[in-house]
Write an enzyme that holds these catalytic residues in place. Structure first.
Site, PDB file in Angstrom:
ATOM      1  N   LYS A 138     -18.897-120.128  60.107  1.00 42.30           N
ATOM      2  CA  LYS A 138     -18.538-119.425  61.411  1.00 42.30           C
ATOM      3  C   LYS A 138     -18.342-118.176  61.141  1.00 42.30           C
ATOM      4  O   LYS A 138     -17.553-117.807  60.023  1.00 42.30           O
ATOM      5  CB  LYS A 138     -17.894-120.245  62.151  1.00 42.30           C
ATOM      6  CG  LYS A 138     -16.214-120.070  61.826  1.00 42.30           C
ATOM      7  CD  LYS A 138     -15.621-120.507  62.681  1.00 42.30           C
ATOM      8  CE  LYS A 138     -14.502-119.645  63.484  1.00 42.30           C
ATOM      9  NZ  LYS A 138     -13.419-119.274  62.609  1.00 42.30           N
ATOM     10  N   HIS A 168     -15.399-126.261  61.470  1.00 39.53           N
ATOM     11  CA  HIS A 168     -14.651-127.164  60.612  1.00 39.53           C
ATOM     12  C   HIS A 168     -13.758-128.207  61.627  1.00 39.53           C
ATOM     13  O   HIS A 168     -13.359-129.181  61.176  1.00 39.53           O
ATOM     14  CB  HIS A 168     -13.725-126.656  59.466  1.00 39.53           C
ATOM     15  CG  HIS A 168     -12.457-125.938  59.848  1.00 39.53           C
ATOM     16  ND1 HIS A 168     -12.412-124.683  60.497  1.00 39.53           N
ATOM     17  CD2 HIS A 168     -11.087-126.655  60.161  1.00 39.53           C
ATOM     18  CE1 HIS A 168     -11.030-124.597  60.987  1.00 39.53           C
ATOM     19  NE2 HIS A 168     -10.285-125.713  60.515  1.00 39.53           N
ATOM     20  N   GLU A 206      -0.292-121.413  66.925  1.00 37.06           N
ATOM     21  CA  GLU A 206      -0.399-121.170  65.358  1.00 37.06           C
ATOM     22  C   GLU A 206       0.968-120.403  65.264  1.00 37.06           C
ATOM     23  O   GLU A 206       1.315-119.255  66.175  1.00 37.06           O
ATOM     24  CB  GLU A 206      -1.458-120.549  64.686  1.00 37.06           C
ATOM     25  CG  GLU A 206      -2.660-121.492  64.963  1.00 37.06           C
ATOM     26  CD  GLU A 206      -3.867-120.788  64.326  1.00 37.06           C
ATOM     27  OE1 GLU A 206      -4.518-121.554  63.208  1.00 37.06           O
ATOM     28  OE2 GLU A 206      -4.175-119.660  64.307  1.00 37.06           O
ATOM     29  N   ASP A 225     -12.882-116.075  67.406  1.00 37.64           N
ATOM     30  CA  ASP A 225     -12.449-116.594  66.268  1.00 37.64           C
ATOM     31  C   ASP A 225     -12.364-118.444  66.334  1.00 37.64           C
ATOM     32  O   ASP A 225     -12.799-119.105  65.516  1.00 37.64           O
ATOM     33  CB  ASP A 225     -11.018-116.227  65.803  1.00 37.64           C
ATOM     34  CG  ASP A 225     -10.595-116.707  64.424  1.00 37.64           C
ATOM     35  OD1 ASP A 225     -11.365-116.918  63.522  1.00 37.64           O
ATOM     36  OD2 ASP A 225      -9.407-116.843  64.063  1.00 37.64           O
ATOM     37  N   HIS A 230     -14.244-123.848  67.950  1.00 40.36           N
ATOM     38  CA  HIS A 230     -13.181-124.956  67.995  1.00 40.36           C
ATOM     39  C   HIS A 230     -12.899-125.582  69.210  1.00 40.36           C
ATOM     40  O   HIS A 230     -13.028-126.704  69.537  1.00 40.36           O
ATOM     41  CB  HIS A 230     -12.037-124.782  67.167  1.00 40.36           C
ATOM     42  CG  HIS A 230     -12.145-124.201  65.798  1.00 40.36           C
ATOM     43  ND1 HIS A 230     -13.339-124.406  65.198  1.00 40.36           N
ATOM     44  CD2 HIS A 230     -11.422-123.343  65.126  1.00 40.36           C
ATOM     45  CE1 HIS A 230     -13.340-123.625  64.065  1.00 40.36           C
ATOM     46  NE2 HIS A 230     -12.110-122.968  63.854  1.00 40.36           N
TER      47      HIS A 230
HETATM   48  C1  BG6 Z   1     -10.167-120.982  61.564  1.00 38.50           C
HETATM   49  C2  BG6 Z   1      -9.692-119.485  62.191  1.00 38.50           C
HETATM   50  O1  BG6 Z   1     -11.511-120.935  61.968  1.00 38.50           O
HETATM   51  O2  BG6 Z   1      -9.519-122.003  61.978  1.00 38.50           O
HETATM   52  C3  BG6 Z   1      -8.446-119.184  61.841  1.00 38.50           C
HETATM   53  O3  BG6 Z   1     -10.612-118.510  61.618  1.00 38.50           O
HETATM   54  C4  BG6 Z   1      -7.477-120.483  62.272  1.00 38.50           C
HETATM   55  O4  BG6 Z   1      -7.970-118.214  62.504  1.00 38.50           O
HETATM   56  C5  BG6 Z   1      -8.012-121.770  61.722  1.00 38.50           C
HETATM   57  O5  BG6 Z   1      -6.134-120.278  61.654  1.00 38.50           O
HETATM   58  C6  BG6 Z   1      -7.218-122.904  62.182  1.00 38.50           C
HETATM   59  O6  BG6 Z   1      -7.691-124.145  61.351  1.00 38.50           O
HETATM   60  P1  BG6 Z   1      -6.717-125.249  61.187  1.00 38.50           P
HETATM   61  O7  BG6 Z   1      -7.786-126.322  60.485  1.00 38.50           O
HETATM   62  O8  BG6 Z   1      -5.680-124.758  60.226  1.00 38.50           O
HETATM   63  O9  BG6 Z   1      -6.221-125.768  62.494  1.00 38.50           O
END
Ligand code: BG6
Length: 463
Positions: A138, A168, A206, A225, A230
């Site tokens: 992505k 992911h 986050e 992003d 997601h």
């Molecule tokens: C990514 C983003 O796809 O996902 C990031 O680019 C983000 O900015 C991350 O921090 C979060 O993924 P996870 O698995 O840590 O929740």
């Protein structure tokens, strides 16, 4: 009939950050747990040789992969390396040679999006795309138009069933569990609609900033992003209709139908924020108006969900790191007892990360003569994060040709359709202090459907 597994794995961007943090550890998991035993070819333009790639892999595994000397040796033994510019034909001629007898390679493009088309074209020209699968990182496109252009281009060289668009979040166990819990029980379905649900919230918080990704992030922003991909995938898992029939595309078909029913965002449905200090991150442009926080109000135009407000919030530098869903049920139609039942009392809470839990909130009577109660939450499940990293799950599935946990052309298009009207500088960006829940304007957005549900920090044992 099951598709034949890929017989070589090529990853572009082999010397990059994603390879270091995610790909090598996932490859180790595939070697150790699934007996992966095919040539693994790293490609990059770094002026490196195979020994340097092996040293990088070893270092990555020391920091991110755990210790398993036997599996590490096996993985290092499978590694090959091709160094060269992605614009040079000779890079792909060298790759073709390294592929040797492989007839069904998988090419994983862990490279900046601006290179997707170049690499895909060069793979086709060199014969490396024959019988191949393509895994794309992505973001898939920068907006709806560029995503469509990229899709059209890729479809010239790869059939849709051989294109795997990574998100992911779909490789995360608790994201799968949303669908599982909903459809492995019959008790949720009668409640899961506009008659019983008053609102839905999804928060992805986050507690860190954009770190060393200033340049990437400043071209991306929170909406592109994590929301376009997601958060909308999580929303689809949570609200789609049950899959029907035996077709292996049944799940993605329902997801696609749901996302197509989401009303495209309007400017008044969004609040953008930027944390104080973002401007001094290396790579961020002076005076940048890119958002590091976004709060949204969405509606799904379907019989099931019409009129139910859905709030999504995602941001960096918030008080905690946690992703959580809150489905609130309607209050009783009248007050039967001498108290006001709080809006938050009937709910389903699903925590996706960092630890995992599902809880059901109900109100029960406090012991005593008075008919007054308290809110309790029954925990249906609670556990530490799953050990299999999402990338391992997804790469393993792609190697076997299983596309269910990936984006699909129509799904990605539907996701862009939702965010397209509010991309970029369509609304003001409000500053917020690090360690807060974003700008005050986000409170106004949720208004009487609030309060926002702020997830708790991770329990120490689960961190
Ligand atoms: C990514 C983003 O796809 O996902 C990031 O680019 C983000 O900015 C991350 O921090 C979060 O993924 P996870 O698995 O840590 O929740």
């Amino acid at each position: 009939m099951a598709a034949a597994p890929s017989d070589a794995l090529v990853f572009f961007g082999a010397t990059g950050d994603l390879a270091y943090k995610q790909i090598f550890p996932s490859l180790l998991g595939l070697v150790r747990e699934e007996g992966l035993n095919v040539p693994i070819i790293g490609v990059a333009k770094a002026g490196w040789n195979l020994d340097q790639l092996k040293a990088r892999a070893t270092d990555s595994l020391q920091h991110h992969g755990g210790s398993d000397p036997k599996a590490i040796q096996q993985l290092l033994g499978l590694l090959r390396y091709v160094d060269g510019d992605y614009g040079d034909e000779s890079t792909f001629t060298a790759l073709r040679q390294q592929l040797g007898q492989a007839k069904r390679p998988l090419h994983y493009l862990a490279v900046p999006p601006s290179l997707f088309a170049t690499v895909a074209q060069a793979l086709a020209k060199s014969g490396c795309a024959d019988g191949a699968r393509l895994v794309i990182e992505k973001p898939f496109g920068h907006d709806r138009a560029t995503a469509r252009t990229l899709s059209r281009l890729l479809s010239q060289y790869f059939p849709e069933e051989n294109i795997f668009r990574i998100d992911h979040y779909l490789g995360k166990e608790p994201v799968q569990n949303i669908v599982y819990t909903r459809f492995a029980n019959s008790m949720f379905e009668p409640l899961w609609n506009r008659d019983h649900v008053s609102s839905i919230q999804i928060t992805m918080a986050e507690d860190f900033g954009v770190q060393d990704r200033g340049r990437f992030y400043d071209e991306t922003g929170a909406l592109r992003d994590v929301v376009q991909n997601h958060m909308l995938q999580v929303l689809a898992q949570l609200t789609m209709d049950p899959p029907t029939g035996e077709e292996h595309e049944a799940l993605r078909d329902q997801k696609s139908a749901l996302l197509k029913a989401v009303r495209p965002l309007e400017l008044s449905d969004m609040v953008r924020g930027q944390y104080v200090g973002y401007q001094s991150v290396p790579g961020v442009r002076a005076g940048s108006t890119v958002e590091t926080f976004v709060a949204l109000k969405l509606f799904i135009e379907s019989w099931r969900w019409a009129g139910v407000p859905i709030y999504i919030r995602a941001g960096k530098m918030l008080p905690v790191t946690a992703t959580e869903i809150m489905v609130r049920f309607k209050r009783p139609p009248r007050e039967t007892f001498d108290e006001l039942v709080p809006v938050s009392s009937g709910h389903v809470r699903m925590r996706i990360s960092p630890d995992v839990s599902i809880g059901m909130g109900v109100r029960v009577k406090l012991p005593g003569e008075r008919m007054v109660g308290e809110d309790v939450e029954m925990l249906l499940t609670e556990h530490a994060p799953n050990l299999m990293p999402p990338y391992q799950r997804l790469l393993g599935d792609a190697m076997r040709g299983l596309g269910e946990l990936f984006g699909r052309d129509d799904i990605v298009d539907a996701q862009w359709r939702i965010v397209e009207p509010v991309l970029d500088d369509s609304t003001p960006v409000y500053p917020y202090e690090p360690g807060t829940w974003g700008p005050d304007e986000a409170q106004a957005l949720i208004g009487s459907d609030g309060p926002w549900h702020n997830p708790n920090p991770a329990a120490e044992t689960a961190a």
